[in-house]
Design a protein around this motif. Structure first.
Motif, PDB file in Angstrom:
ATOM      1  N   ILE A  71       0.836  -1.200   0.000  1.00 41.94           N
ATOM      2  CA  ILE A  71       0.000   0.000   0.000  1.00 41.94           C
ATOM      3  C   ILE A  71       0.873   1.253   0.000  1.00 41.94           C
ATOM      4  CG2 ILE A  71      -1.678   1.342   1.320  1.00 41.94           C
ATOM      5  CD1 ILE A  71      -2.881  -1.098  -0.033  1.00 41.94           C
ATOM      6  N   ASN A  72       1.915   1.268   0.829  1.00 41.21           N
ATOM      7  CA  ASN A  72       2.799   2.438   0.901  1.00 41.21           C
ATOM      8  C   ASN A  72       3.494   2.701  -0.429  1.00 41.21           C
ATOM      9  OD1 ASN A  72       2.051   2.655   3.552  1.00 41.21           O
ATOM     10  ND2 ASN A  72       3.972   1.863   4.394  1.00 41.21           N
TER      11      ASN A  72
ATOM     12  N   PHE B 189      -9.305   4.131  -0.884  1.00 47.45           N
ATOM     13  CA  PHE B 189      -8.270   3.709  -1.813  1.00 47.45           C
ATOM     14  C   PHE B 189      -7.780   2.300  -1.479  1.00 47.45           C
ATOM     15  CE2 PHE B 189      -3.694   3.152  -2.444  1.00 47.45           C
ATOM     16  CZ  PHE B 189      -3.647   3.156  -3.833  1.00 47.45           C
ATOM     17  N   ILE B 190      -7.550   2.023  -0.200  1.00 53.56           N
ATOM     18  CA  ILE B 190      -7.056   0.714   0.210  1.00 53.56           C
ATOM     19  C   ILE B 190      -8.053  -0.378  -0.177  1.00 53.56           C
ATOM     20  CG2 ILE B 190      -6.497  -0.719   2.212  1.00 53.56           C
ATOM     21  CD1 ILE B 190      -5.355   1.796   3.535  1.00 53.56           C
ATOM     22  N   LYS B 191      -9.335  -0.126   0.039  1.00 56.01           N
ATOM     23  CA  LYS B 191     -10.351  -1.115  -0.317  1.00 56.01           C
ATOM     24  C   LYS B 191     -10.442  -1.327  -1.828  1.00 56.01           C
ATOM     25  CE  LYS B 191     -13.404  -0.707   3.700  1.00 56.01           C
ATOM     26  NZ  LYS B 191     -13.293  -2.134   4.092  1.00 56.01           N
ATOM     27  N   SER B 192     -10.030  -0.309  -2.603  1.00 55.80           N
ATOM     28  CA  SER B 192     -10.133  -0.412  -4.062  1.00 55.80           C
ATOM     29  C   SER B 192      -8.962  -1.165  -4.688  1.00 55.80           C
ATOM     30  CB  SER B 192     -10.228   0.981  -4.687  1.00 55.80           C
ATOM     31  OG  SER B 192      -9.008   1.699  -4.531  1.00 55.80           O
ATOM     32  N   VAL B 193      -7.887  -1.368  -3.934  1.00 52.74           N
ATOM     33  CA  VAL B 193      -6.726  -2.075  -4.472  1.00 52.74           C
ATOM     34  C   VAL B 193      -7.110  -3.527  -4.759  1.00 52.74           C
ATOM     35  CG1 VAL B 193      -4.374  -2.837  -4.000  1.00 52.74           C
ATOM     36  CG2 VAL B 193      -5.135  -0.586  -3.224  1.00 52.74           C
ATOM     37  N   GLN B 194      -6.723  -4.027  -5.915  1.00 47.80           N
ATOM     38  CA  GLN B 194      -7.083  -5.380  -6.322  1.00 47.80           C
ATOM     39  C   GLN B 194      -6.352  -6.415  -5.466  1.00 47.80           C
ATOM     40  OE1 GLN B 194      -6.526  -5.979 -10.517  1.00 47.80           O
ATOM     41  NE2 GLN B 194      -7.727  -4.183 -11.093  1.00 47.80           N
ATOM     42  N   ASP B 195      -7.116  -7.384  -4.985  1.00 49.36           N
ATOM     43  CA  ASP B 195      -6.528  -8.423  -4.144  1.00 49.36           C
ATOM     44  C   ASP B 195      -5.445  -9.198  -4.883  1.00 49.36           C
ATOM     45  OD1 ASP B 195      -8.335  -7.670  -2.195  1.00 49.36           O
ATOM     46  OD2 ASP B 195      -9.793  -9.240  -2.704  1.00 49.36           O
ATOM     47  N   GLU B 196      -5.670  -9.434  -6.173  1.00 54.24           N
ATOM     48  CA  GLU B 196      -4.714 -10.234  -6.942  1.00 54.24           C
ATOM     49  C   GLU B 196      -3.332  -9.580  -6.976  1.00 54.24           C
ATOM     50  OE1 GLU B 196      -7.651  -9.324  -7.903  1.00 54.24           O
ATOM     51  OE2 GLU B 196      -8.796 -11.191  -8.000  1.00 54.24           O
ATOM     52  N   LYS B 197      -3.304  -8.251  -7.065  1.00 50.45           N
ATOM     53  CA  LYS B 197      -2.017  -7.557  -7.113  1.00 50.45           C
ATOM     54  C   LYS B 197      -1.286  -7.668  -5.787  1.00 50.45           C
ATOM     55  CE  LYS B 197      -3.259  -4.229 -10.714  1.00 50.45           C
ATOM     56  NZ  LYS B 197      -3.358  -2.784 -11.070  1.00 50.45           N
ATOM     57  N   ILE B 198      -2.028  -7.597  -4.687  1.00 52.58           N
ATOM     58  CA  ILE B 198      -1.386  -7.736  -3.381  1.00 52.58           C
ATOM     59  C   ILE B 198      -0.865  -9.153  -3.199  1.00 52.58           C
ATOM     60  CG2 ILE B 198      -1.741  -7.606  -0.892  1.00 52.58           C
ATOM     61  CD1 ILE B 198      -3.878  -5.545  -1.340  1.00 52.58           C
ATOM     62  N   VAL B 199      -1.687 -10.138  -3.556  1.00 52.24           N
ATOM     63  CA  VAL B 199      -1.301 -11.538  -3.379  1.00 52.24           C
ATOM     64  C   VAL B 199      -0.076 -11.871  -4.223  1.00 52.24           C
ATOM     65  CG1 VAL B 199      -2.038 -13.918  -3.744  1.00 52.24           C
ATOM     66  CG2 VAL B 199      -3.638 -12.260  -2.757  1.00 52.24           C
ATOM     67  N   SER B 200      -0.026 -11.326  -5.438  1.00 51.63           N
ATOM     68  CA  SER B 200       1.111 -11.621  -6.318  1.00 51.63           C
ATOM     69  C   SER B 200       2.426 -11.077  -5.784  1.00 51.63           C
ATOM     70  CB  SER B 200       0.844 -11.052  -7.715  1.00 51.63           C
ATOM     71  OG  SER B 200       0.754  -9.631  -7.669  1.00 51.63           O
ATOM     72  N   SER B 201       2.369 -10.082  -4.899  1.00 54.08           N
ATOM     73  CA  SER B 201       3.588  -9.496  -4.345  1.00 54.08           C
ATOM     74  C   SER B 201       4.038 -10.185  -3.065  1.00 54.08           C
ATOM     75  CB  SER B 201       3.365  -8.005  -4.053  1.00 54.08           C
ATOM     76  OG  SER B 201       2.419  -7.820  -3.010  1.00 54.08           O
TER      77      SER B 201
ATOM     78  N   THR C  17      -8.481   0.357   8.480  1.00 53.27           N
ATOM     79  CA  THR C  17      -8.094   1.497   9.313  1.00 53.27           C
ATOM     80  C   THR C  17      -6.659   1.362   9.806  1.00 53.27           C
ATOM     81  OG1 THR C  17     -10.375   1.847  10.038  1.00 53.27           O
ATOM     82  CG2 THR C  17      -8.633   2.788  11.417  1.00 53.27           C
ATOM     83  N   GLN C  18      -6.253   0.164  10.186  1.00 53.78           N
ATOM     84  CA  GLN C  18      -4.891  -0.042  10.672  1.00 53.78           C
ATOM     85  C   GLN C  18      -3.870   0.163   9.549  1.00 53.78           C
ATOM     86  OE1 GLN C  18      -7.537  -2.109  11.441  1.00 53.78           O
ATOM     87  NE2 GLN C  18      -7.674  -1.149  13.456  1.00 53.78           N
ATOM     88  N   LEU C  19      -4.197  -0.271   8.335  1.00 53.89           N
ATOM     89  CA  LEU C  19      -3.310  -0.023   7.199  1.00 53.89           C
ATOM     90  C   LEU C  19      -3.192   1.468   6.911  1.00 53.89           C
ATOM     91  CD1 LEU C  19      -4.554  -2.865   4.810  1.00 53.89           C
ATOM     92  CD2 LEU C  19      -2.316  -2.756   5.925  1.00 53.89           C
ATOM     93  N   ALA C  20      -4.310   2.168   6.983  1.00 57.17           N
ATOM     94  CA  ALA C  20      -4.292   3.610   6.744  1.00 57.17           C
ATOM     95  C   ALA C  20      -3.458   4.327   7.800  1.00 57.17           C
ATOM     96  CB  ALA C  20      -5.719   4.154   6.727  1.00 57.17           C
ATOM     97  N   GLU C  21      -3.578   3.917   9.050  1.00 55.00           N
ATOM     98  CA  GLU C  21      -2.827   4.562  10.117  1.00 55.00           C
ATOM     99  C   GLU C  21      -1.333   4.304   9.981  1.00 55.00           C
ATOM    100  OE1 GLU C  21      -4.696   3.051  13.601  1.00 55.00           O
ATOM    101  OE2 GLU C  21      -6.285   4.576  13.598  1.00 55.00           O
ATOM    102  N   CYS C  22      -0.965   3.134   9.477  1.00 53.85           N
ATOM    103  CA  CYS C  22       0.455   2.856   9.234  1.00 53.85           C
ATOM    104  C   CYS C  22       1.033   3.830   8.216  1.00 53.85           C
ATOM    105  CB  CYS C  22       0.630   1.417   8.753  1.00 53.85           C
ATOM    106  SG  CYS C  22       0.589   0.188  10.055  1.00 53.85           S
ATOM    107  N   TRP C  23       0.279   4.092   7.140  1.00 58.54           N
ATOM    108  CA  TRP C  23       0.756   5.031   6.123  1.00 58.54           C
ATOM    109  C   TRP C  23       0.837   6.442   6.688  1.00 58.54           C
ATOM    110  CZ3 TRP C  23      -1.105   9.395   3.696  1.00 58.54           C
ATOM    111  CH2 TRP C  23      -0.381   9.825   2.573  1.00 58.54           C
ATOM    112  N   VAL C  24      -0.158   6.854   7.446  1.00 54.20           N
ATOM    113  CA  VAL C  24      -0.154   8.200   8.042  1.00 54.20           C
ATOM    114  C   VAL C  24       1.030   8.354   8.990  1.00 54.20           C
ATOM    115  CG1 VAL C  24      -1.394   9.768   9.580  1.00 54.20           C
ATOM    116  CG2 VAL C  24      -2.631   8.554   7.784  1.00 54.20           C
ATOM    117  N   ASN C  25       1.289   7.346   9.812  1.00 53.70           N
ATOM    118  CA  ASN C  25       2.405   7.422  10.752  1.00 53.70           C
ATOM    119  C   ASN C  25       3.740   7.474  10.021  1.00 53.70           C
ATOM    120  OD1 ASN C  25       0.613   7.295  12.899  1.00 53.70           O
ATOM    121  ND2 ASN C  25       0.752   5.070  13.079  1.00 53.70           N
ATOM    122  N   ALA C  26       3.878   6.686   8.951  1.00 52.95           N
ATOM    123  CA  ALA C  26       5.126   6.696   8.194  1.00 52.95           C
ATOM    124  C   ALA C  26       5.334   8.038   7.505  1.00 52.95           C
ATOM    125  CB  ALA C  26       5.123   5.563   7.172  1.00 52.95           C
TER     126      ALA C  26
END
Length: 297
Positions: A170-171, A190-202, A220-229
């Motif tokens: 995601i980052n 945006f995070i929910k719109s990311v295709q699962d197949e692309k994440i799984v392939s990585s 929400t936890q993924l979003a907070e990780c990006w905000v914190n970074a």
């Protein structure tokens, strides 16, 4: 008289406060306590509470989240509980167990004894179990404890490791955007719109993959990780040439995944907090790449 009855009915309706909708568990297992009365027991990984393994008892209009340790304490008192619940209904209070967060007691409803499990720090988190529910809960004891152990030892570490992979993906994806999401709502969309197949392939192709559940239930936890970074200044724009390079490996000496993902989670709601008897994990800064930190329980 009609007006009095209406007022009394309205007061009862006002005092009946329903809890908020329960959050979804990752890798959730479900056991049926009483199908006719719609009573179930769920065991899963709670992303809102440092990805801890939780046990949730659900009734038609109520639910309560318990830690495995607290459920084990209820099981240790089951003989005493059954002796009271199986006895002739008496309007006498029996307090079986009480902590700073939970209370387990007895009540009589419709001329039948019930076990009451409730959260003390919030309104509406309260379930009632009759003798048939308790017999079923006792019969499922071995299945429930084995499921808790499997998720604690196997599923939770895998989910934590894969959470880091999904967060990294995601980052890097947001870093390629000219205009990144401007607020948390846009970021979650945006995070929910990311295709699962692309994440799984990585991700590594071994074991059970929880990427889709992580993206859906830990948005929400993924979003907070990006905000914190981003706030820590450790996110850089990835050029097309660098994005085609081999995926980097994590630095040696990274922290143990049993403590939680490498970013800071939001504070859990009162009903999601662990029982006071649970040990809390320490928050240790991650030494790997990025500005992610571990969750604190």
């Amino acid at each position: 008289m009609a007006a009095l009855n209406e007022t009394t009915s309205n007061n009862r309706l006002h005092n009946c406060v329903a809890p908020p909708s329960p959050t979804d568990f990752i890798d959730c297992s479900c056991y049926t306590l009483n199908f006719m009365e719609r009573k179930f027991l769920n065991i899963g990984i709670d992303p809102t509470d440092a990805f801890a393994v939780k046990v949730r008892i659900i009734t038609p209009s109520r639910y309560v989240n318990l830690t495995p340790d607290f459920l084990a304490r209820i099981y240790s008192l089951m003989d005493k509980i059954l002796s009271v619940v199986l006895d002739t209904p008496k309007y006498k209070c029996h307090l079986f167990l009480e902590t700073a967060l939970f209370k387990v007691s007895h009540c009589v409803l419709n001329q039948e004894n019930h076990l009451v499990i409730e959260l003390k720090t919030a309104t509406g988190f309260r379930v009632l179990l009759n003798r048939y529910d308790l017999f079923r809960l006792e019969n499922l004891k071995r299945c429930i404890l084995e499921t808790v152990a499997r998720k604690t030892v196997s599923s939770r570490p895998a989910v934590l490791k894969q959470f880091d992979h999904v967060s990294d993906y995601i980052n890097k994806t947001i870093a390629k955007m000219r205009t990144p999401p401007s607020d948390m709502n846009e970021l979650r969309m945006f995070i929910k719109s990311v295709q699962d197949e692309k994440i799984v392939s990585s991700m590594p192709k071994k074991g059970v993959n929880y990427a889709a559940q992580i993206k859906m239930f830990a948005t929400t936890q993924l979003a907070e990780c990006w905000v914190n970074a981003r706030s820590a200044g450790n996110l850089s724009v990835i050029t097309p040439s660098s994005s085609r390079s081999a995926p980097p490996t994590h630095a040696a000496g990274r922290s143990d995944h049993s403590d939680g993902p490498r970013c800071t989670a939001r504070a859990p709601a009162p009903d999601e907090r662990a029982d006071e008897d649970d040990e809390s994990d320490s928050a240790v800064p991650e030494t790997g790449r990025g500005a992610k930190r571990k969750f604190s329980s």
